[in-house]
Write a protein that holds these residues in place. Structure first.
Motif, PDB file in Angstrom:
ATOM      1  N   VAL A 145      55.083  39.683   7.969  1.00 16.08           N
ATOM      2  CA  VAL A 145      53.685  40.043   8.170  1.00 16.08           C
ATOM      3  C   VAL A 145      53.586  41.490   8.647  1.00 16.08           C
ATOM      4  CG1 VAL A 145      51.549  39.509   9.398  1.00 16.08           C
ATOM      5  CG2 VAL A 145      53.066  37.653   8.680  1.00 16.08           C
ATOM      6  N   VAL A 146      52.875  42.295   7.875  1.00 15.71           N
ATOM      7  CA  VAL A 146      52.660  43.704   8.211  1.00 15.71           C
ATOM      8  C   VAL A 146      51.381  43.856   9.018  1.00 15.71           C
ATOM      9  CG1 VAL A 146      52.271  46.016   7.241  1.00 15.71           C
ATOM     10  CG2 VAL A 146      53.873  44.450   6.124  1.00 15.71           C
ATOM     11  N   GLU A 147      50.337  43.137   8.600  1.00 15.80           N
ATOM     12  CA  GLU A 147      49.026  43.264   9.232  1.00 15.80           C
ATOM     13  C   GLU A 147      48.283  41.944   9.135  1.00 15.80           C
ATOM     14  OE1 GLU A 147      45.685  45.736   7.366  1.00 15.80           O
ATOM     15  OE2 GLU A 147      46.529  47.081   8.883  1.00 15.80           O
ATOM     16  N   GLY A 148      47.573  41.572  10.198  1.00 19.47           N
ATOM     17  CA  GLY A 148      46.810  40.332  10.190  1.00 19.47           C
ATOM     18  C   GLY A 148      47.657  39.155  10.655  1.00 19.47           C
ATOM     19  N   GLU A 149      47.191  37.951  10.334  1.00 18.14           N
ATOM     20  CA  GLU A 149      47.884  36.720  10.706  1.00 18.14           C
ATOM     21  C   GLU A 149      48.039  35.840   9.480  1.00 18.14           C
ATOM     22  OE1 GLU A 149      45.914  34.664  13.904  1.00 18.14           O
ATOM     23  OE2 GLU A 149      45.476  36.538  14.957  1.00 18.14           O
ATOM     24  N   LEU A 150      49.069  35.020   9.493  1.00 20.27           N
ATOM     25  CA  LEU A 150      49.340  34.130   8.369  1.00 20.27           C
ATOM     26  C   LEU A 150      49.756  32.784   8.922  1.00 20.27           C
ATOM     27  CD1 LEU A 150      49.709  33.873   5.268  1.00 20.27           C
ATOM     28  CD2 LEU A 150      52.092  34.546   5.622  1.00 20.27           C
ATOM     29  N   LEU A 151      49.167  31.722   8.398  1.00 27.17           N
ATOM     30  CA  LEU A 151      49.566  30.371   8.757  1.00 27.17           C
ATOM     31  C   LEU A 151      50.473  29.860   7.652  1.00 27.17           C
ATOM     32  CD1 LEU A 151      48.917  28.766  11.241  1.00 27.17           C
ATOM     33  CD2 LEU A 151      47.069  27.657  10.018  1.00 27.17           C
TER      34      LEU A 151
END
Length: 196
Positions: A145-151
């Motif tokens: 993940v470079v930017e933001g959030e991931l589920l």
């Protein structure tokens, strides 16, 4: 997808059995109710005997070059008829091919080299997308993940990834990912086998 499926006289049930995806999900994708991620599309493409790139024909062709075709790129010193190419060099000035599939935009980060199996991509995942069915497929996946959030859900367990977090898995395990925030998430993703 519907065109390739019906050309083969294949039902949604038959495509589901070949691809490992649910009938309901495939039906929603064909009707434009749900979007499909690139690796799931890879499973469908394999089941139908087509390349992933063929699903981006006409209106959905890769962006970046004239006429919707991938931009031409400088070649290495090796010619196609030379010995196998063991590396590629892609300069930042050369825009990579870009594909849009549902909520996700994929930019290829490397030219294709013979005998190379990794598919490195920069992926932008729009917020608020629908969850795809969890599924498994051959290969491996890596996400940073470079930017933001991931589920990222792996075998039914959700893992929230933040900038700087990564996840690496054998893709045969049941998994899915989605962006449940209100901002775009940017991820460096590397998958095998190559999709394009």
């Amino acid at each position: 997808m519907r065109q390739f499926r019906t050309e083969q006289g294949l039902t949604l049930r038959g495509l589901a059995a070949r691809s490992g995806l649910s009938i309901g999900f495939l039906s929603q994708v064909e009707r434009g109710i749900s979007s499909i991620g690139l690796t799931a599309l890879g499973s469908v493409a394999s089941a139908l005997g087509h390349s992933v790139a063929e699903f981006f024909h006409d209106d959905s062709t890769p962006t970046g070059g004239a006429g919707g075709q991938p931009p031409s790129r400088p070649q290495s010193n090796h010619q196609a008829e030379d010995l196998p190419v063991h590396f590629t060099l892609t300069r930042r000035e050369v825009a990579g091919s870009q594909y849009v599939s549902g909520q996700q935009t994929y930019r290829m980060l490397s030219d294709r080299g013979r005998n190379l199996v990794l598919e490195p991509m920069l992926v932008h995942i729009a917020p608020g997308g629908r969850k795809e069915d969890a599924y498994g497929h051959p290969g491996e996946e890596f996400a940073y993940v470079v930017e933001g959030e991931l589920l990222y859900e792996v075998e039914g367990v959700e893992h929230r990834l933040y900038p700087g977090d990564s996840l690496h898995l054998r893709s045969t395990v049941s998994h899915r990912l989605y962006n449940d925030t209100d901002q775009v998430t940017t991820v460096v993703s590397v998958v095998t086998p190559r999709l394009f």
